[in-house]
Design a protein around this motif. Structure first.
Motif, PDB file in Angstrom:
ATOM      1  N   VAL A  40     -16.922 -38.135 -32.405  1.00 39.68           N
ATOM      2  CA  VAL A  40     -15.723 -37.296 -32.424  1.00 39.68           C
ATOM      3  C   VAL A  40     -15.551 -36.597 -31.075  1.00 39.68           C
ATOM      4  O   VAL A  40     -14.452 -36.565 -30.507  1.00 39.68           O
ATOM      5  N   LEU A  41     -16.635 -36.063 -30.541  1.00 41.82           N
ATOM      6  CA  LEU A  41     -16.576 -35.380 -29.250  1.00 41.82           C
ATOM      7  C   LEU A  41     -16.171 -36.337 -28.127  1.00 41.82           C
ATOM      8  O   LEU A  41     -15.394 -35.980 -27.234  1.00 41.82           O
ATOM      9  N   ILE A  42     -16.690 -37.551 -28.171  1.00 39.71           N
ATOM     10  CA  ILE A  42     -16.324 -38.558 -27.169  1.00 39.71           C
ATOM     11  C   ILE A  42     -14.832 -38.884 -27.257  1.00 39.71           C
ATOM     12  O   ILE A  42     -14.155 -39.021 -26.233  1.00 39.71           O
ATOM     13  N   SER A  43     -14.314 -38.994 -28.465  1.00 34.15           N
ATOM     14  CA  SER A  43     -12.891 -39.289 -28.651  1.00 34.15           C
ATOM     15  C   SER A  43     -12.018 -38.153 -28.122  1.00 34.15           C
ATOM     16  O   SER A  43     -10.983 -38.397 -27.476  1.00 34.15           O
ATOM     17  N   VAL A  44     -12.420 -36.926 -28.393  1.00 35.07           N
ATOM     18  CA  VAL A  44     -11.673 -35.764 -27.880  1.00 35.07           C
ATOM     19  C   VAL A  44     -11.711 -35.754 -26.354  1.00 35.07           C
ATOM     20  O   VAL A  44     -10.691 -35.492 -25.691  1.00 35.07           O
ATOM     21  N   ASP A  45     -12.856 -36.048 -25.785  1.00 39.79           N
ATOM     22  CA  ASP A  45     -13.003 -36.091 -24.324  1.00 39.79           C
ATOM     23  C   ASP A  45     -12.055 -37.119 -23.712  1.00 39.79           C
ATOM     24  O   ASP A  45     -11.360 -36.846 -22.733  1.00 39.79           O
ATOM     25  N   ARG A  46     -12.005 -38.324 -24.286  1.00 32.30           N
ATOM     26  CA  ARG A  46     -11.121 -39.380 -23.753  1.00 32.30           C
ATOM     27  C   ARG A  46      -9.654 -39.019 -23.977  1.00 32.30           C
ATOM     28  O   ARG A  46      -8.803 -39.334 -23.135  1.00 32.30           O
ATOM     29  N   TYR A  47      -9.361 -38.357 -25.079  1.00 31.33           N
ATOM     30  CA  TYR A  47      -7.987 -37.950 -25.360  1.00 31.33           C
ATOM     31  C   TYR A  47      -7.474 -36.993 -24.292  1.00 31.33           C
ATOM     32  O   TYR A  47      -6.379 -37.165 -23.749  1.00 31.33           O
ATOM     33  N   VAL A  48      -8.268 -35.984 -23.972  1.00 25.73           N
ATOM     34  CA  VAL A  48      -7.863 -35.012 -22.947  1.00 25.73           C
ATOM     35  C   VAL A  48      -7.779 -35.675 -21.575  1.00 25.73           C
ATOM     36  O   VAL A  48      -6.853 -35.427 -20.801  1.00 25.73           O
ATOM     37  N   ALA A  49      -8.741 -36.559 -21.265  1.00 28.30           N
ATOM     38  CA  ALA A  49      -8.773 -37.208 -19.948  1.00 28.30           C
ATOM     39  C   ALA A  49      -7.556 -38.093 -19.723  1.00 28.30           C
ATOM     40  O   ALA A  49      -7.026 -38.159 -18.610  1.00 28.30           O
ATOM     41  N   ILE A  50      -7.086 -38.774 -20.766  1.00 26.54           N
ATOM     42  CA  ILE A  50      -5.960 -39.695 -20.627  1.00 26.54           C
ATOM     43  C   ILE A  50      -4.620 -38.996 -20.825  1.00 26.54           C
ATOM     44  O   ILE A  50      -3.667 -39.221 -20.080  1.00 26.54           O
ATOM     45  N   CYS A  51      -4.538 -38.132 -21.833  1.00 26.02           N
ATOM     46  CA  CYS A  51      -3.261 -37.529 -22.206  1.00 26.02           C
ATOM     47  C   CYS A  51      -2.938 -36.250 -21.435  1.00 26.02           C
ATOM     48  O   CYS A  51      -1.773 -35.853 -21.352  1.00 26.02           O
ATOM     49  N   ASP A  52      -3.929 -35.590 -20.894  1.00 33.28           N
ATOM     50  CA  ASP A  52      -3.694 -34.367 -20.128  1.00 33.28           C
ATOM     51  C   ASP A  52      -4.647 -34.328 -18.931  1.00 33.28           C
ATOM     52  O   ASP A  52      -5.489 -33.430 -18.815  1.00 33.28           O
ATOM     53  N   PRO A  53      -4.510 -35.301 -18.014  1.00 39.65           N
ATOM     54  CA  PRO A  53      -5.482 -35.435 -16.919  1.00 39.65           C
ATOM     55  C   PRO A  53      -5.509 -34.260 -15.947  1.00 39.65           C
ATOM     56  O   PRO A  53      -6.554 -33.964 -15.365  1.00 39.65           O
ATOM     57  N   LEU A  54      -4.379 -33.584 -15.769  1.00 41.16           N
ATOM     58  CA  LEU A  54      -4.333 -32.471 -14.823  1.00 41.16           C
ATOM     59  C   LEU A  54      -5.165 -31.284 -15.305  1.00 41.16           C
ATOM     60  O   LEU A  54      -5.754 -30.555 -14.497  1.00 41.16           O
ATOM     61  N   CYS A  55      -5.213 -31.091 -16.614  1.00 40.60           N
ATOM     62  CA  CYS A  55      -5.967 -29.966 -17.182  1.00 40.60           C
ATOM     63  C   CYS A  55      -7.402 -30.341 -17.546  1.00 40.60           C
ATOM     64  O   CYS A  55      -8.187 -29.467 -17.925  1.00 40.60           O
ATOM     65  N   TYR A  56      -7.733 -31.636 -17.449  1.00 33.82           N
ATOM     66  CA  TYR A  56      -9.059 -32.100 -17.867  1.00 33.82           C
ATOM     67  C   TYR A  56     -10.203 -31.383 -17.148  1.00 33.82           C
ATOM     68  O   TYR A  56     -11.162 -30.931 -17.800  1.00 33.82           O
ATOM     69  N   PRO A  57     -10.163 -31.237 -15.800  1.00 32.90           N
ATOM     70  CA  PRO A  57     -11.299 -30.582 -15.105  1.00 32.90           C
ATOM     71  C   PRO A  57     -11.535 -29.145 -15.533  1.00 32.90           C
ATOM     72  O   PRO A  57     -12.673 -28.660 -15.483  1.00 32.90           O
ATOM     73  N   THR A  58     -10.470 -28.444 -15.950  1.00 35.10           N
ATOM     74  CA  THR A  58     -10.636 -27.047 -16.358  1.00 35.10           C
ATOM     75  C   THR A  58     -10.938 -26.911 -17.846  1.00 35.10           C
ATOM     76  O   THR A  58     -11.636 -25.985 -18.258  1.00 35.10           O
ATOM     77  N   ARG A  59     -10.420 -27.825 -18.655  1.00 37.27           N
ATOM     78  CA  ARG A  59     -10.652 -27.748 -20.098  1.00 37.27           C
ATOM     79  C   ARG A  59     -12.015 -28.317 -20.502  1.00 37.27           C
ATOM     80  O   ARG A  59     -12.681 -27.771 -21.380  1.00 37.27           O
ATOM     81  N   VAL A  60     -12.386 -29.429 -19.890  1.00 37.35           N
ATOM     82  CA  VAL A  60     -13.637 -30.096 -20.248  1.00 37.35           C
ATOM     83  C   VAL A  60     -14.634 -29.907 -19.113  1.00 37.35           C
ATOM     84  O   VAL A  60     -14.672 -30.673 -18.155  1.00 37.35           O
ATOM     85  N   THR A  61     -15.438 -28.867 -19.234  1.00 35.12           N
ATOM     86  CA  THR A  61     -16.468 -28.585 -18.238  1.00 35.12           C
ATOM     87  C   THR A  61     -17.843 -28.923 -18.817  1.00 35.12           C
ATOM     88  O   THR A  61     -18.003 -29.058 -20.034  1.00 35.12           O
ATOM     89  N   GLN A  62     -18.814 -29.052 -17.925  1.00 32.61           N
ATOM     90  CA  GLN A  62     -20.165 -29.390 -18.397  1.00 32.61           C
ATOM     91  C   GLN A  62     -20.720 -28.299 -19.308  1.00 32.61           C
ATOM     92  O   GLN A  62     -21.405 -28.599 -20.289  1.00 32.61           O
ATOM     93  N   LYS A  63     -20.422 -27.048 -19.002  1.00 32.10           N
ATOM     94  CA  LYS A  63     -20.924 -25.952 -19.833  1.00 32.10           C
ATOM     95  C   LYS A  63     -20.351 -26.036 -21.246  1.00 32.10           C
ATOM     96  O   LYS A  63     -21.080 -25.890 -22.234  1.00 32.10           O
ATOM     97  N   ARG A  64     -19.052 -26.295 -21.355  1.00 34.62           N
ATOM     98  CA  ARG A  64     -18.420 -26.388 -22.670  1.00 34.62           C
ATOM     99  C   ARG A  64     -18.933 -27.601 -23.447  1.00 34.62           C
ATOM    100  O   ARG A  64     -19.124 -27.532 -24.662  1.00 34.62           O
ATOM    101  N   VAL A  65     -19.142 -28.703 -22.727  1.00 34.94           N
ATOM    102  CA  VAL A  65     -19.665 -29.898 -23.388  1.00 34.94           C
ATOM    103  C   VAL A  65     -21.071 -29.648 -23.920  1.00 34.94           C
ATOM    104  O   VAL A  65     -21.414 -30.064 -25.036  1.00 34.94           O
ATOM    105  N   LYS A  66     -21.906 -28.969 -23.134  1.00 34.19           N
ATOM    106  CA  LYS A  66     -23.268 -28.657 -23.574  1.00 34.19           C
ATOM    107  C   LYS A  66     -23.245 -27.793 -24.830  1.00 34.19           C
ATOM    108  O   LYS A  66     -24.036 -28.007 -25.762  1.00 34.19           O
TER     109      LYS A  66
END
Length: 330
Positions: free
Chosen positions: A120-146
């Motif tokens: 599920v987490l992988i799917s959410v990650d790919r969804y944000v990366a493809i559908c909202d690429p400009l916000c991906y670096p700020t929304r999906v950070t290593q700290k939040r993923v951990k």
């Protein structure tokens, strides 16, 4: 328990209470042991390569790869802890005692739930990366993923502890004879469990990937129609988008393999039946479920060039050289 004279028992000294061994030809037994042992060995080796690759090379320290690392850890534990125990049960006898029986099923349920959560987490990650690429670096950070990965594992431990609390208190409560290890989940609890740990997550995964697919197709069409403008502005952005779409496609294959392997395991609950993880059920459902842990790194090796390069550096022991963690594997 009634026994016939001369019947082969799990414990010959317990004539009245011992379970009978499953009738099996010697050659068939040897073949299954070798085959399943090889699957277990490959599962451990391949997932260990994934873990070493992502942990060692700095270029691979990305949010997406952290999720793959979590998935590889659960797959490694399946091959290291669960598969060998299941191989011992081929003959239909359990020799490890009631405590290990409870621990085995608790660990199995935890790893299954953690794998679903990681998907599920992988799917959410790919969804944000493809559908909202400009916000991906700020929304999906290593700290939040951990944090999300830790919550996934913690919830798996707690949730399955609640589901199996009665069984863990008395691991042999469902055994009909000595030498058996069975856990039974009634149809009501099983239906609730399958909705929370399978149907619900799968619906989320499929919806997200359908959205990713639609956006990826629209992006490809836009790129083809504006190829002249793209050439003038440079190809870096195009390369990045292609990379993201390729990652989504690869992880989409992982999800399809995941569905194929998990559906037979959850079929009894989907059909409204009691879940009985007996030897007969384990032959197909559980082994297919566990084989998913072996197939995931095979998919990575086939689709990810960085994994193939990492394997080469690991196998040739080049990772022991100074500054090898800075090697270019992308």
């Amino acid at each position: 328990m009634e026994t016939m004279e001369g019947a082969e028992l799990c414990f010959q000294q317990l004539l009245n209470t011992s379970c009978r061994k499953k009738t099996q030809h010697y050659a068939e037994n040897i073949f299954l042991n070798i085959l399943l042992s090889c699957i277990s060995l490959f599962t451990v080796a391949l997932n260990l390569l994934v873990i070493i690759s992502i942990s060692h090379f700095r270029q691979l320290h990305t949010p997406t790869n952290l999720l793959l690392l979590s998935l590889a850890v659960s797959d490694l534990l399946v091959g290291l802890l669960l598969m060998p125990v299941l191989i011992l049960r081929i003959g239909g006898c359990w020799f490890l005692g009631s405590f290990i029986c409870g621990l085995y099923y608790y660990t199995s349920f935890i790893l299954t739930s953690a794998s679903v959560g990681n998907m599920v987490l992988i799917s959410v990650d790919r969804y944000v990366a493809i559908c909202d690429p400009l916000c991906y670096p700020t929304r999906v950070t290593q700290k939040r993923v951990k944090i999300c990965v830790c919550l996934c594992w913690a919830c798996s431990v707690f949730y399955n502890g609640v589901i199996l609390i009665d069984f863990l208190k008395e691991p042999d409560r469902y055994n009909s004879c000595y030498g058996e290890c069975v856990v039974v989940i009634n149809s009501v609890t099983g239906a609730a469990d399958v909705m929370l740990t399978f149907v619900g997550p799968i619906v989320v995964i499929i919806v997200l990937y359908m959205r990713v697919f639609v956006v990826a197709v629209s992006q490809a069409r836009a790129m083809r129609s504006h190829i002249a403008i793209v050439k003038l502005q440079g190809s870096a952005g195009v390369t990045a988008k292609k990379s993201e779409r390729k990652a989504a496609r690869t992880l989409g294959v992982v999800v399809v393999v995941f569905l194929i392997c998990f559906c037979p395991y959850f079929y009894p609950s989907l059909a409204g039946q009691d879940i009985s993880t007996s030897v007969e059920f384990s032959i197909f459902g559980v082994w297919l479920l566990y084989c998913n842990s072996c197939l995931n790194p095979v998919v990575y090796a086939f689709f990810y060039p960085w994994f193939r390069r990492s394997i080469k550096l690991i196998v040739t022991l080049q990772i022991l050289q100074p500054d090898s963690c800075d090697a270019n594997v992308l």
